[in-house]
Design a protein around this motif. Structure first.
Motif, PDB file in Angstrom:
ATOM      1  N   GLY B  98     -12.182  51.085  21.696  1.00 34.79           N
ATOM      2  CA  GLY B  98     -11.174  51.715  22.545  1.00 34.79           C
ATOM      3  C   GLY B  98     -11.586  51.729  24.002  1.00 34.79           C
ATOM      4  O   GLY B  98     -10.764  51.491  24.895  1.00 34.79           O
ATOM      5  N   THR B  99     -12.866  51.971  24.250  1.00 35.43           N
ATOM      6  CA  THR B  99     -13.353  51.942  25.629  1.00 35.43           C
ATOM      7  C   THR B  99     -13.188  50.555  26.233  1.00 35.43           C
ATOM      8  O   THR B  99     -12.763  50.409  27.380  1.00 35.43           O
ATOM      9  N   MET B 100     -13.478  49.542  25.418  1.00 30.56           N
ATOM     10  CA  MET B 100     -13.329  48.170  25.904  1.00 30.56           C
ATOM     11  C   MET B 100     -11.872  47.887  26.256  1.00 30.56           C
ATOM     12  O   MET B 100     -11.572  47.266  27.284  1.00 30.56           O
ATOM     13  N   MET B 101     -10.954  48.405  25.400  1.00 33.67           N
ATOM     14  CA  MET B 101      -9.535  48.187  25.675  1.00 33.67           C
ATOM     15  C   MET B 101      -9.127  48.881  26.977  1.00 33.67           C
ATOM     16  O   MET B 101      -8.389  48.306  27.793  1.00 33.67           O
ATOM     17  N   ILE B 102      -9.614  50.112  27.152  1.00 31.15           N
ATOM     18  CA  ILE B 102      -9.265  50.844  28.375  1.00 31.15           C
ATOM     19  C   ILE B 102      -9.752  50.088  29.609  1.00 31.15           C
ATOM     20  O   ILE B 102      -9.027  49.936  30.598  1.00 31.15           O
ATOM     21  N   VAL B 103     -10.988  49.558  29.519  1.00 28.86           N
ATOM     22  CA  VAL B 103     -11.539  48.825  30.664  1.00 28.86           C
ATOM     23  C   VAL B 103     -10.714  47.584  30.950  1.00 28.86           C
ATOM     24  O   VAL B 103     -10.352  47.290  32.107  1.00 28.86           O
ATOM     25  N   LEU B 104     -10.359  46.851  29.860  1.00 28.97           N
ATOM     26  CA  LEU B 104      -9.588  45.615  30.053  1.00 28.97           C
ATOM     27  C   LEU B 104      -8.209  45.915  30.638  1.00 28.97           C
ATOM     28  O   LEU B 104      -7.760  45.250  31.580  1.00 28.97           O
ATOM     29  N   VAL B 105      -7.530  46.931  30.060  1.00 29.61           N
ATOM     30  CA  VAL B 105      -6.189  47.262  30.555  1.00 29.61           C
ATOM     31  C   VAL B 105      -6.261  47.729  32.005  1.00 29.61           C
ATOM     32  O   VAL B 105      -5.442  47.336  32.855  1.00 29.61           O
ATOM     33  N   GLY B 106      -7.308  48.546  32.314  1.00 26.84           N
ATOM     34  CA  GLY B 106      -7.468  49.007  33.691  1.00 26.84           C
ATOM     35  C   GLY B 106      -7.696  47.864  34.652  1.00 26.84           C
ATOM     36  O   GLY B 106      -7.167  47.856  35.773  1.00 26.84           O
ATOM     37  N   ALA B 107      -8.484  46.854  34.195  1.00 25.35           N
ATOM     38  CA  ALA B 107      -8.738  45.710  35.066  1.00 25.35           C
ATOM     39  C   ALA B 107      -7.479  44.873  35.233  1.00 25.35           C
ATOM     40  O   ALA B 107      -7.205  44.333  36.305  1.00 25.35           O
ATOM     41  N   LEU B 108      -6.669  44.753  34.145  1.00 24.82           N
ATOM     42  CA  LEU B 108      -5.488  43.887  34.210  1.00 24.82           C
ATOM     43  C   LEU B 108      -4.330  44.538  34.953  1.00 24.82           C
ATOM     44  O   LEU B 108      -3.417  43.859  35.410  1.00 24.82           O
ATOM     45  N   ARG B 109      -4.361  45.860  35.058  1.00 28.02           N
ATOM     46  CA  ARG B 109      -3.272  46.556  35.741  1.00 28.02           C
ATOM     47  C   ARG B 109      -3.200  46.186  37.221  1.00 28.02           C
ATOM     48  O   ARG B 109      -2.127  46.174  37.810  1.00 28.02           O
ATOM     49  N   SER B 110      -4.381  45.902  37.788  1.00 21.49           N
ATOM     50  CA  SER B 110      -4.401  45.646  39.229  1.00 21.49           C
ATOM     51  C   SER B 110      -4.097  44.190  39.568  1.00 21.49           C
ATOM     52  O   SER B 110      -4.105  43.827  40.730  1.00 21.49           O
TER      53      SER B 110
END
Lengths: 109, 165
Positions: B98-110
């Motif tokens: 889940g942490t990995m997903m949060i990091v990926l989604v956070g990176a892709l949002r920008s």
């Protein structure tokens, strides 16, 4: 503009990026949380498929056939990987009587 | 219309992918993975990549999953023999993923959204276009993959062969 399929007009590319991220992370969780080596191999397949879906989505949205050729190559590599992986697993099962990865600790110091 | 099909297929894919991880019985995991693959094949059809959809169904659902099912049948795995990790480790694995997903989604949002819809070509997913690209631009990787297949075939046979003393 008439021949653009509905998916590209209605669904933003970001949705596909999010879907692929979700599938990839489910695969990661599966690899981390299971002990059966066959299920771990299946979760690796799931991760490969998430990447395939993303490549195909980018290829379609940007009208570039190279992305779909990449997917084709990934499928070829996945097929070879599964054949060799399952052969290794059957050999492990024949030698140790289990596919539980916790028993595969002979290399541990 | 396309949006609702997209949501349906995505929901199906994510749900059955979760069931692959959750299911106790390995046979059930394989069957759920087949559902996931069919949902992804539906996505390929939706994306106008007909050739990929066909190849995906043939290669994954037709060959790879049959191989998985055959090995599970041969090793006689079932829910009783299934090794389980402790709940604590499972929770740690879920948190890590889940942490990995949060990091990926956070990176892709920008990331910036780029649209090139004006130059859309509907013939991208057809065999004619893909074949031309494959044999023109990707000739060398195509030939090398044949060597990969040969070595994988030899390796699989050598590994699975019974050892003769």
């Amino acid at each position: 503009m008439e021949n653009i399929p509905g998916i590209i007009r209605q669904v933003p590319l970001n949705y596909y990026v999010l879907l692929s991220t979700l599938l990839f992370c489910i695969g990661v969780i599966g690899v981390l949380s299971r002990r059966n080596a066959i299920i771990i191999l299946m979760c690796v397949e799931l991760m490969l498929n998430a990447v395939n879906l993303l490549l195909a989505a980018f290829s379609s949205y940007y009208s570039d056939p190279a992305g779909q050729v990449f997917v084709f190559f990934i499928m070829a590599v996945a097929a070879a990987e599964v054949a060799v992986g399952l052969a290794i697993l059957t050999m492990i099962y024949r030698n140790t009587g289990t596919v539980d990865i916790n028993f595969l600790n002979k290399l541990k110091g | 219309m396309s949006l609702s099909i997209f949501y349906f297929l995505s929901f199906l894919a994510v749900l059955s992918a979760l069931m692959v991880v959750i299911a106790k019985n390995p046979i059930h995991s394989v069957l759920y993975l087949i559902i996931t693959f069919f949902a992804i094949a539906g996505h390929y059809v939706l994306l106008n990549a007909q050739f990929l959809a066909a190849v995906h169904v043939i290669v994954y659902a037709g060959a790879i999953m049959v191989l998985f099912l055959y090995v599970i049948m041969m090793l006689n795995l079932n829910a009783d023999a299934e090794p389980q990790k402790s709940p604590w480790l499972k929770g740690a694995a879920t948190i890590a993923g889940g942490t990995m997903m949060i990091v990926l989604v956070g990176a892709l949002r920008s990331t910036a959204e780029v649209n090139s819809i004006s130059q859309y070509d509907p013939n991208i997913g057809l065999i004619k276009t893909l074949g031309k690209t494959l044999y023109k631009d990707f000739m060398l990787p195509f030939e090398i993959s044949s060597i990969l297949f040969l070595s994988a075939m030899v390796g699989a046979v050598m590994l699975a062969k019974k050892e003769t003393k």
